[in-house]
Design a protein around this motif. Structure first.
Motif, mmCIF file in Angstrom:
data_model
loop_
_atom_site.group_PDB
_atom_site.id
_atom_site.type_symbol
_atom_site.label_atom_id
_atom_site.label_comp_id
_atom_site.label_asym_id
_atom_site.label_seq_id
_atom_site.Cartn_x
_atom_site.Cartn_y
_atom_site.Cartn_z
ATOM 1 N N ILE B 133 1.131 -1.229 -0.349
ATOM 2 C CA ILE B 133 -0.252 0.312 0.219
ATOM 3 C C ILE B 133 1.270 1.047 0.259
ATOM 4 O O ILE B 133 0.385 1.722 -0.631
ATOM 5 N N VAL B 134 2.068 1.349 0.646
ATOM 6 C CA VAL B 134 3.119 2.064 0.984
ATOM 7 C C VAL B 134 3.078 2.197 -0.309
ATOM 8 O O VAL B 134 4.211 3.419 -1.176
ATOM 9 N N VAL B 135 3.992 1.361 -1.208
ATOM 10 C CA VAL B 135 4.732 1.230 -2.223
ATOM 11 C C VAL B 135 3.859 1.873 -3.325
ATOM 12 O O VAL B 135 4.175 2.660 -4.375
ATOM 13 N N GLY B 136 2.711 1.501 -3.546
ATOM 14 C CA GLY B 136 1.668 2.518 -4.666
ATOM 15 C C GLY B 136 1.586 3.531 -4.390
ATOM 16 O O GLY B 136 2.150 4.531 -4.912
ATOM 17 N N ILE B 137 1.491 3.622 -2.409
ATOM 18 C CA ILE B 137 1.663 5.891 -2.712
ATOM 19 C C ILE B 137 2.190 6.670 -3.048
ATOM 20 O O ILE B 137 2.171 7.395 -3.943
ATOM 21 N N VAL B 138 3.934 5.752 -3.544
ATOM 22 C CA VAL B 138 4.955 6.276 -3.165
ATOM 23 C C VAL B 138 5.075 6.113 -4.762
ATOM 24 O O VAL B 138 5.700 7.365 -6.006
ATOM 25 N N PHE B 139 5.018 5.778 -5.609
ATOM 26 C CA PHE B 139 4.551 5.708 -7.114
ATOM 27 C C PHE B 139 3.612 5.863 -8.221
ATOM 28 O O PHE B 139 4.025 6.573 -8.641
ATOM 29 N N LYS B 140 2.779 6.409 -7.164
ATOM 30 C CA LYS B 140 1.603 7.063 -7.755
ATOM 31 C C LYS B 140 2.191 8.788 -7.492
ATOM 32 O O LYS B 140 1.581 9.249 -8.926
ATOM 33 N N SER B 141 3.329 9.840 -6.867
ATOM 34 C CA SER B 141 3.873 10.440 -6.501
ATOM 35 C C SER B 141 5.114 10.183 -8.399
ATOM 36 O O SER B 141 5.154 11.177 -8.981
ATOM 37 N N ILE B 142 5.502 8.649 -7.678
ATOM 38 C CA ILE B 142 6.616 9.269 -8.669
ATOM 39 C C ILE B 142 6.474 9.204 -10.551
ATOM 40 O O ILE B 142 7.029 9.681 -11.388
ATOM 41 N N LEU B 143 4.752 8.117 -9.942
ATOM 42 C CA LEU B 143 4.187 8.666 -11.810
ATOM 43 C C LEU B 143 4.119 9.197 -12.468
ATOM 44 O O LEU B 143 2.672 9.483 -13.288
ATOM 45 N N HIS B 144 3.503 10.553 -11.678
ATOM 46 C CA HIS B 144 2.186 11.814 -12.682
ATOM 47 C C HIS B 144 2.549 12.369 -13.169
ATOM 48 O O HIS B 144 4.456 12.175 -13.607
ATOM 49 N N PRO B 145 2.157 12.310 -13.824
ATOM 50 C CA PRO B 145 2.305 12.292 -15.953
ATOM 51 C C PRO B 145 3.081 13.924 -15.503
ATOM 52 O O PRO B 145 3.988 14.066 -16.490
#
Lengths: 273, 309
Positions: B133-145
């Protein structure tokens, strides 16, 4: 020898590059948890202008993280203890007394390593046992999911303990419980520590079971609290990062201390050797 | 940890011995594990078989038998069927990516490096222990367009065309989720493969070197063939993991955009939330059957590895 050393330079460089790339997200979290809201907007890799440790205080106060942290600790440790007790005793009896019934039971239990959970019908079982939305209920559920792996891991280890020890103890007048807890259990330490560490890590990360079976937010573990916090403060990446660092810290500490056990546990049974 | 020793003696117990055994190793020792596991894992699975043939739902206390209607719905309605296809794509893609990268990393760390092996293994395994769940949140920011680190990096390198809407482009989202999952899971597979490589006897390589084999020959003719059993186990582990994917999808895309990343378990949760328990159970039961078959085979295989160990 010199040529060998030269040859390994590209391999080393590549390994460093890959390790660095794997580490980027963890690094990003850490630096951004110390930035101001504006600075952390893009969750960038730059170092903070000024280190803001108060992000952590804000997060603990506003996110009610104290309770969630205590909940996670309680569920993960409680369930780990259950797994260790039930898995060691079961593995011991099943491994030593290989009657046809016990051989079947061993196979039956270890099938659970691969079995998916039917969450929908599990709610029916949870309601019938009055365990839904309770602290005991969630601990028992966590434990039930890890018992198969625990039994598998410990069963393999028990074979390395000579049977003569049991026989000698019984002749000296030990009962089965005394034999197990005073003599066998200490000898099983490497196996149950491995089981305990792997279980604890998994329980700490568990998200789906509490999502289905803990409705009241006061009972939420860290994973649900973090997810909820992220929903509320989506644009404040400094706070979200601080929140996440606090969630990850315990597992990272356990990982660094117990790495040896983790790796041996993960490879048991998967490798012919 | 010690490896179990082989050569366990199997007695054919006469009556006295059996009684003795039942006394030293009584049944109640295994009762707790059997009870918890049967009640909370097996029973829900079995109940699922029966309830997937019913109209069980939140709004009526009656449960009626409706035959194969739930399954007919799953195979005819587009977004149900679609979730199965997505789950299969996700599983196949993650099996491929994790196996390939884990194999390259395992070979690099065991054959390429002389030092710092433990250090690199520790770093690469680290994501495996971080909650999804934490990994997901971090990658949501990293992959922001627009503001995400990945696109900024690509633009900085002059690769603007490669900067994508990773999670909001329906054609791409599922693969982005699979990539994030690979980042998290590759270390686990690598650790198993490393263990598999390290148990291959050195003599094989020495003999090959005497015969003038180069590293390429050794890889194709020694390492890979002898690693096959381990690769089979990791493939099944990845398969079982991929089929029940939930957390990573839930936090990164929640099944969207549209139904582009909807998987079986995210759909199960959504149907469950809507109170449609019958369909939800039918979907779970489909997975249960497929995974139990794969699981049966995996467990057999792991047991035989253990015995020959």
């Amino acid at each position: 020898m010199k040529i060998q050393k030269l040859k390994s330079i590209p391999a080393n460089l590549l390994a460093i590059l890959i390790s660095a790339a794997m580490f980027v997200p963890v690094y990003l979290l850490f630096v951004n948890s110390l930035k101001s809201e504006v600075e952390s907007k893009a969750m960038g890799a730059e170092l903070p202008n000024q280190i803001l440790l108060e992000n952590y205080r804000t997060v603990i106060e506003q996110g009610k993280l104290g309770i969630a942290f205590a909940n996670s600790m309680l569920y993960a440790s409680g369930a780990t203890i259950l797994v260790v007790i039930f898995a060691t005793t079961a593995a011991f009896a099943l491994s030593r007394n290989r009657s046809p019934r016990n051989r079947f039971l061993y196979f039956f239990i270890t099938m659970g390593i691969a079995m998916p959970i039917n969450y929908v019908t599990l709610t029916k079982v949870m309601q019938a046992t009055h365990l839904i939305n309770t602290v005991w209920g969630i601990m028992i559920l966590y434990a039930a999911t890890k018992i198969p792996f625990g039994v598998f891991l410990i069963y393999a280890f028990i074979e390395s303990i000579p049977r003569e020890i049991d026989e000698a103890a019984i002749i000296d007048g030990c009962g089965p419980l005394q034999l197990f807890f005073t003599i066998i259990f200490p000898l099983l330490t490497p196996a149950w520590v491995t089981t305990a560490i792997l279980s604890f890590l998994d329980f700490w990360s568990e998200f789906v079971l509490p999502l289905y079976f803990l409705q009241s937010s006061a009972k939420w573990p860290m994973t649900l609290a973090v997810y909820n916090f992220f929903g509320m403060f989506e644009s404040k990446w400094n706070l979200v990062s601080a929140d996440i660092v606090l969630t990850v810290l315990p597992v990272v500490i356990v990982y660094l201390l117990g790495q040896r056990y983790i790796i041996s546990g993960m490879t048991t049974g998967a490798v012919k050797g | 940890m010690h490896r179990p020793t082989t050569g366990t003696r199997y007695y054919i117990p006469d009556d006295g011995k059996l009684k003795m055994k039942n006394k030293i190793y009584p049944f109640y020792f295994s009762a707790g594990a059997v009870l918890l596991y049967s009640l909370f894992m097996v029973l829900p699975g079995l109940l699922g078989f029966f309830l997937s043939f019913t109209d069980w739902n939140r709004y009526s206390s009656e449960i009626n038998f409706i035959g194969f209607q739930n399954f007919a719905l799953i195979f005819s309605k587009k977004n149900y069927w679609n979730s199965i296809i997505n789950t299969v794509i996700f599983t196949v893609v993650t099996i491929g990516l994790k196996t390939l990268f884990a194999l390259i990393l395992a070979l690099l760390l065991t054959k390429g490096l002389k030092r710092f092996f433990n250090f690199h293994r520790a770093i690469i395994y680290l994501p495996s222990i971080i909650p999804m769940i934490v990994v997901g949140i971090v990658f949501k920011s990293i992959l922001h367009p627009s503001s995400g680190v990945l696109n900024e990096f690509l633009r900085g390198m002059g690769l603007d065309f490669m900067a994508q809407k990773w999670l909001t482009n329906p054609d791409l989202a599922l693969y982005s989720v699979a990539l994030v999952d690979t980042w998290k899971g590759v270390g686990f597979i690598m650790v198993i493969l490393i263990a598999g490589i390290l148990v291959i006897p050195v003599e094989y390589y020495e003999a090959a070197q005497i015969d003038g084999a180069n590293q390429w020959d050794e890889l194709w003719n020694i390492t890979l063939p002898l690693l096959m059993p381990t690769l089979t186990v990791t493939t099944v582990l990845n398969l079982l993991y991929g089929l029940k994917v939930f957390d990573v999808v839930w936090v990164l895309t929640n099944g969207g955009p549209g139904y582009a990343t909807e998987t079986v378990y995210t759909l199960v949760f959504k149907e469950f939330s809507k109170g449609r328990y019958g369909v939800s159970t039918a979907l779970s039961t489909l997975l249960f059957v497929i995974m139990s078959i794969c699981g049966y085979w995996l467990i057999k295989m792991m047991h035989s590895n253990e015995l020959e160990a």
